[in-house]
Design a protein around this motif. Structure first.
Motif, PDB file in Angstrom:
ATOM      1  N   LEU A 169      10.804 -29.424  28.392  1.00 33.19           N
ATOM      2  CA  LEU A 169      10.801 -29.602  29.836  1.00 33.19           C
ATOM      3  C   LEU A 169       9.375 -29.659  30.364  1.00 33.19           C
ATOM      4  N   TYR A 170       9.145 -30.534  31.305  1.00 30.06           N
ATOM      5  CA  TYR A 170       7.867 -30.609  32.005  1.00 30.06           C
ATOM      6  C   TYR A 170       8.214 -30.529  33.479  1.00 30.06           C
ATOM      7  N   ASP A 171       7.839 -29.426  34.115  1.00 28.23           N
ATOM      8  CA  ASP A 171       8.328 -29.103  35.454  1.00 28.23           C
ATOM      9  C   ASP A 171       7.558 -29.749  36.592  1.00 28.23           C
ATOM     10  N   PHE A 172       6.563 -30.549  36.306  1.00 26.83           N
ATOM     11  CA  PHE A 172       5.746 -31.134  37.358  1.00 26.83           C
ATOM     12  C   PHE A 172       6.120 -32.596  37.537  1.00 26.83           C
ATOM     13  N   GLU A 173       6.387 -32.986  38.772  1.00 30.91           N
ATOM     14  CA  GLU A 173       6.848 -34.346  39.031  1.00 30.91           C
ATOM     15  C   GLU A 173       5.683 -35.331  39.026  1.00 30.91           C
ATOM     16  N   ASP A 174       6.038 -36.593  38.934  1.00 34.57           N
ATOM     17  CA  ASP A 174       5.047 -37.669  38.908  1.00 34.57           C
ATOM     18  C   ASP A 174       4.695 -38.070  40.331  1.00 34.57           C
ATOM     19  N   SER A 175       3.867 -37.269  40.977  1.00 39.32           N
ATOM     20  CA  SER A 175       3.421 -37.542  42.342  1.00 39.32           C
ATOM     21  C   SER A 175       2.080 -36.856  42.553  1.00 39.32           C
ATOM     22  N   THR A 176       1.480 -37.108  43.696  1.00 36.22           N
ATOM     23  CA  THR A 176       0.209 -36.457  44.014  1.00 36.22           C
ATOM     24  C   THR A 176       0.391 -34.952  44.121  1.00 36.22           C
ATOM     25  N   GLU A 177       1.512 -34.529  44.706  1.00 33.49           N
ATOM     26  CA  GLU A 177       1.789 -33.094  44.817  1.00 33.49           C
ATOM     27  C   GLU A 177       1.984 -32.472  43.433  1.00 33.49           C
ATOM     28  N   TYR A 214       0.670 -33.583  40.656  1.00 30.60           N
ATOM     29  CA  TYR A 214      -0.650 -33.552  40.026  1.00 30.60           C
ATOM     30  C   TYR A 214      -1.448 -32.345  40.511  1.00 30.60           C
ATOM     31  N   ASP A 215      -1.447 -32.132  41.836  1.00 26.88           N
ATOM     32  CA  ASP A 215      -2.190 -30.995  42.394  1.00 26.88           C
ATOM     33  C   ASP A 215      -1.628 -29.662  41.898  1.00 26.88           C
ATOM     34  N   LYS A 216      -0.308 -29.586  41.808  1.00 21.30           N
ATOM     35  CA  LYS A 216       0.325 -28.359  41.330  1.00 21.30           C
ATOM     36  C   LYS A 216      -0.009 -28.111  39.858  1.00 21.30           C
ATOM     37  N   ALA A 217       0.035 -29.167  39.041  1.00 23.18           N
ATOM     38  CA  ALA A 217      -0.313 -29.032  37.620  1.00 23.18           C
ATOM     39  C   ALA A 217      -1.782 -28.660  37.470  1.00 23.18           C
ATOM     40  N   LYS A 218      -2.627 -29.244  38.307  1.00 24.51           N
ATOM     41  CA  LYS A 218      -4.056 -28.954  38.251  1.00 24.51           C
ATOM     42  C   LYS A 218      -4.332 -27.480  38.532  1.00 24.51           C
ATOM     43  N   ALA A 219      -3.568 -26.910  39.446  1.00 22.31           N
ATOM     44  CA  ALA A 219      -3.785 -25.518  39.832  1.00 22.31           C
ATOM     45  C   ALA A 219      -3.074 -24.523  38.913  1.00 22.31           C
ATOM     46  N   GLU A 220      -1.895 -24.859  38.418  1.00 22.83           N
ATOM     47  CA  GLU A 220      -1.056 -23.875  37.747  1.00 22.83           C
ATOM     48  C   GLU A 220      -0.912 -24.036  36.240  1.00 22.83           C
ATOM     49  N   LEU A 221      -0.958 -25.266  35.729  1.00 18.22           N
ATOM     50  CA  LEU A 221      -0.630 -25.512  34.326  1.00 18.22           C
ATOM     51  C   LEU A 221      -1.762 -25.068  33.413  1.00 18.22           C
ATOM     52  N   LYS A 222      -1.432 -24.262  32.424  1.00 17.48           N
ATOM     53  CA  LYS A 222      -2.391 -23.763  31.442  1.00 17.48           C
ATOM     54  C   LYS A 222      -1.915 -24.133  30.040  1.00 17.48           C
ATOM     55  N   SER A 223      -2.838 -24.254  29.126  1.00 17.29           N
ATOM     56  CA  SER A 223      -2.529 -24.622  27.754  1.00 17.29           C
ATOM     57  C   SER A 223      -1.792 -23.485  27.042  1.00 17.29           C
ATOM     58  N   PRO A 224      -0.739 -23.810  26.306  1.00 16.01           N
ATOM     59  CA  PRO A 224      -0.039 -22.784  25.532  1.00 16.01           C
ATOM     60  C   PRO A 224      -0.762 -22.456  24.215  1.00 16.01           C
ATOM     61  N   LEU A 225      -1.781 -23.231  23.868  1.00 10.10           N
ATOM     62  CA  LEU A 225      -2.507 -22.991  22.626  1.00 10.10           C
ATOM     63  C   LEU A 225      -3.540 -21.892  22.837  1.00 10.10           C
ATOM     64  N   ASP A 226      -3.560 -20.928  21.941  1.00 12.84           N
ATOM     65  CA  ASP A 226      -4.626 -19.926  22.001  1.00 12.84           C
ATOM     66  C   ASP A 226      -5.825 -20.449  21.213  1.00 12.84           C
ATOM     67  N   SER A 227      -6.917 -19.725  21.243  1.00 13.34           N
ATOM     68  CA  SER A 227      -8.159 -20.222  20.643  1.00 13.34           C
ATOM     69  C   SER A 227      -8.038 -20.445  19.136  1.00 13.34           C
TER      70      SER A 227
END
Length: 183
Positions: free
Chosen positions: A69-77, A79-92
């Motif tokens: 699942l990818y919870d962020f829609e394909d829109s400007t909103e 994109y802005d939400k993903a930019k602010a909230e989405l973090k990588s699940p990979l650790d170092s």
């Protein structure tokens, strides 16, 4: 004597084979559906389903195998939400810059350049214009992933070309390129 016996046996066999085939009577065919099956088209109307084609579509709420699942829609909103909230699940320890570089060179370097400076081969040949350098953009893990997932402007989506884990490897490598450019 032996040759006459052989000839007689062969004639009896031929006569028995020929005598079994009578044109006046019908030959029986066991399991005729195996010999003459009915051909169905993938999306044709069918009496087997009450709703017709709708019954052949996936059930609402199901996820195809191999997708997440990818919870962020394909829109400007989105994109802005993903930019602010989405973090990588990979650790170092899971980040592999060599694999990220390999994938980046295959999918991204042709336009964005191997150093992330926006001077890829297509940009130099003026096939596409306006590819910015990573150091002039405000990029986050979420914004990079969102653009790779949906595409942006003339860049298409890479969701079908790379797996979820591969996209995150490229995100880590792009952040490394951005840090190298800012030095």
């Amino acid at each position: 004597m032996k040759t006459t016996l052989k000839i007689t046996v062969v004639l009896v066999m031929l006569l028995s084979i020929v005598s079994c085939n009578k044109k006046s009577r019908r030959n029986y065919q066991y399991m005729p559906n195996m010999y003459q099956s009915v051909g169905y088209e993938a999306y044709q109307e069918s009496d087997a389903f009450a709703n017709g084609v709708e019954a052949q579509l996936p059930v609402d709420g199901t996820i195809p195998r191999g997708y997440s699942l990818y919870d962020f829609e394909d829109s400007t909103e989105g994109y802005d939400k993903a930019k602010a909230e989405l973090k990588s699940p990979l650790d170092s320890s899971a980040v592999d810059y060599d694999r990220g570089k390999e994938l980046y060179d295959i999918y991204c370097g042709i336009c964005h350049g191997n150093k992330g400076d926006g001077q890829g081969t297509l940009m130099k040949r003026e096939k596409i214009l306006g590819v910015p350098s990573y150091d002039t953009r405000e990029l986050t893990e979420g914004s990079i992933y969102h653009v790779m997932y949906y595409g942006l402007n003339s860049m298409g989506s890479y969701a079908n070309f790379m797996s979820d884990e591969e996209r995150w490897q490229v995100v880590a490598y792009v952040e490394k390129l951005k840090a190298d450019l800012e030095k």
